[in-house]
Motif scaffolding. Structure first.
Motif, short mmCIF file in Angstrom:
data_model
loop_
_atom_site.label_atom_id
_atom_site.label_comp_id
_atom_site.label_asym_id
_atom_site.label_seq_id
_atom_site.Cartn_x
_atom_site.Cartn_y
_atom_site.Cartn_z
N ARG A 165 -11.65 0.54 28.18
CA ARG A 165 -10.95 1.32 29.39
C ARG A 165 -10.40 0.42 30.19
O ARG A 165 -9.38 0.21 30.79
CB ARG A 165 -12.05 2.31 29.83
N ASP A 166 -11.45 -0.46 30.62
CA ASP A 166 -10.87 -1.48 31.57
C ASP A 166 -9.42 -2.36 31.07
O ASP A 166 -8.62 -2.50 32.03
CB ASP A 166 -12.07 -2.89 31.59
N VAL A 167 -9.39 -2.93 29.91
CA VAL A 167 -8.25 -3.24 29.34
C VAL A 167 -7.18 -2.39 29.33
O VAL A 167 -5.94 -2.79 29.90
CB VAL A 167 -8.44 -3.89 27.93
N CYS A 168 -7.35 -1.24 29.11
CA CYS A 168 -6.33 -0.24 29.06
C CYS A 168 -5.77 -0.04 30.54
O CYS A 168 -4.57 -0.20 30.99
CB CYS A 168 -6.56 1.08 28.54
N TYR A 169 -6.78 0.15 31.40
CA TYR A 169 -6.47 0.38 32.77
C TYR A 169 -5.73 -0.62 33.42
O TYR A 169 -4.71 -0.43 34.15
CB TYR A 169 -7.83 0.81 33.66
N ARG A 219 -8.32 -15.03 23.88
CA ARG A 219 -8.74 -14.63 22.33
C ARG A 219 -9.76 -13.42 22.33
O ARG A 219 -9.78 -12.61 21.43
CB ARG A 219 -9.54 -15.76 21.71
N SER A 220 -10.59 -13.23 23.29
CA SER A 220 -11.77 -12.15 23.31
C SER A 220 -10.84 -10.77 23.78
O SER A 220 -11.20 -9.82 23.19
CB SER A 220 -12.61 -12.23 24.32
N GLU A 221 -9.98 -10.89 24.61
CA GLU A 221 -8.86 -9.90 25.04
C GLU A 221 -8.14 -9.31 24.09
O GLU A 221 -8.05 -8.24 23.69
CB GLU A 221 -8.01 -10.46 26.13
N GLU A 222 -7.72 -10.40 23.04
CA GLU A 222 -6.90 -9.88 22.04
C GLU A 222 -7.92 -9.22 20.94
O GLU A 222 -7.17 -8.43 20.15
CB GLU A 222 -6.23 -11.33 21.21
N ARG A 223 -9.08 -9.49 20.79
CA ARG A 223 -9.98 -8.66 19.96
C ARG A 223 -10.10 -7.37 20.24
O ARG A 223 -10.14 -6.54 19.86
CB ARG A 223 -11.37 -9.70 19.67
N TRP A 224 -10.27 -7.29 21.87
CA TRP A 224 -10.42 -5.98 22.53
C TRP A 224 -9.15 -5.18 22.15
O TRP A 224 -9.07 -3.75 21.57
CB TRP A 224 -10.74 -6.03 23.86
N ILE A 225 -8.04 -5.90 22.24
CA ILE A 225 -7.01 -5.04 22.06
C ILE A 225 -6.63 -4.64 20.82
O ILE A 225 -6.23 -3.56 20.36
CB ILE A 225 -5.36 -5.81 22.55
N GLU A 268 -6.92 -0.10 16.78
CA GLU A 268 -7.22 0.73 15.61
C GLU A 268 -7.39 1.98 16.09
O GLU A 268 -7.23 3.24 15.19
CB GLU A 268 -8.43 0.19 15.21
N LYS A 269 -8.22 2.28 17.13
CA LYS A 269 -8.33 3.64 17.79
C LYS A 269 -7.24 4.36 17.86
O LYS A 269 -7.29 5.64 17.70
CB LYS A 269 -9.23 3.61 18.83
N PHE A 270 -5.95 3.76 18.29
CA PHE A 270 -4.77 4.48 18.58
C PHE A 270 -4.14 4.83 17.29
O PHE A 270 -3.02 5.47 17.23
CB PHE A 270 -3.79 3.47 19.39
N GLY A 271 -4.51 4.21 16.07
CA GLY A 271 -3.99 4.32 14.86
C GLY A 271 -2.86 3.63 14.53
O GLY A 271 -2.17 3.83 13.62
N PHE A 272 -2.58 2.31 15.18
CA PHE A 272 -1.75 1.42 14.89
C PHE A 272 -2.20 0.54 13.54
O PHE A 272 -3.30 0.21 13.54
CB PHE A 272 -1.45 0.55 15.82
N PRO A 273 -1.43 0.32 12.81
CA PRO A 273 -1.91 -0.39 11.52
C PRO A 273 -2.11 -1.98 11.57
O PRO A 273 -3.00 -2.58 11.11
CB PRO A 273 -0.66 -0.33 10.47
N LYS A 274 -1.55 -2.37 12.87
CA LYS A 274 -1.77 -3.82 13.31
C LYS A 274 -1.84 -3.79 14.45
O LYS A 274 -1.27 -3.17 15.42
CB LYS A 274 -0.53 -4.71 12.79
N ASP A 284 2.06 -6.31 21.84
CA ASP A 284 3.37 -5.74 22.13
C ASP A 284 3.22 -4.07 21.97
O ASP A 284 3.73 -3.51 22.82
CB ASP A 284 4.53 -6.22 21.18
N ASP A 285 2.84 -3.69 20.84
CA ASP A 285 2.80 -2.23 20.42
C ASP A 285 1.63 -1.56 21.45
O ASP A 285 1.96 -0.70 22.07
CB ASP A 285 2.08 -2.04 19.18
N PHE A 286 0.81 -2.45 21.81
CA PHE A 286 -0.29 -1.84 22.97
C PHE A 286 0.35 -1.79 24.18
O PHE A 286 0.17 -0.72 24.76
CB PHE A 286 -1.43 -2.80 22.90
N ALA A 287 0.80 -2.87 24.73
CA ALA A 287 1.54 -2.57 26.06
C ALA A 287 2.85 -1.59 25.93
O ALA A 287 2.55 -0.74 26.98
CB ALA A 287 2.27 -4.10 26.15
N ALA A 288 3.28 -1.50 25.03
CA ALA A 288 4.58 -0.33 24.74
C ALA A 288 3.85 0.85 24.88
O ALA A 288 4.17 1.88 25.60
CB ALA A 288 5.45 -0.64 23.74
#
Length: 127
Positions: A69-73, A93-99, A104-110, A114-118
């Motif tokens: 949630r912190d990362v998303c917010y 690198r830790s942030e990248e692992r959280w993303i 994965e929870k959002f259902g993105f294959p990779k 960029d997909d996360f931010a969009a």
């Protein structure tokens, strides 16, 4: 915000004022770090107010941990990846692992940043 509302003879809840103050301090780097125990709820309140229940909709749709949630917010508030890792006191690198986990929870294959931010930017606009 408080001055504007008072000039229009409107009361504004204290939690909205506190949330805005905290975000302004984070953005101006006046507040150098983010304290999840205190600040997460303030971000939640502000995002719900400004982006039509963004945080509530996000939590209703996905089972996110506190750190996720912190990362998303913070991303929803347009903080850069470097700023997020600095605020959370984690390596990039830790942030990248959280993303990656969030994706994965959002259902993105990779787990693309960029997909996360969009997706977060689009999710803010949804009603």
């Amino acid at each position: 915000m408080e001055i504007i509302c008072k000039s229009k003879d409107k009361d504004i809840p204290l939690e909205y004022i506190e949330a805005l103050e905290m975000i302004m301090k984070l953005k101006s780097k006046e507040q150098a770090s983010y304290n999840p125990a205190v600040d997460r709820e303030k971000l939640h309140i502000w995002l719900d107010l400004v982006y039509d229940d963004f945080a509530g909709r996000l939590l209703e749709k996905y089972q996110l941990t506190g750190r996720e949630r912190d990362v998303c917010y913070l991303k929803a508030l347009d903080f850069s990846d470097d700023e997020i890792s600095e605020l959370l006191k984690i390596q990039l690198r830790s942030e990248e692992r959280w993303i990656y986990r969030i994706c994965e929870k959002f259902g993105f294959p990779k787990g693309s940043k960029d997909d996360f931010a969009a997706y977060i930017a689009d999710f803010k606009k949804r009603r």
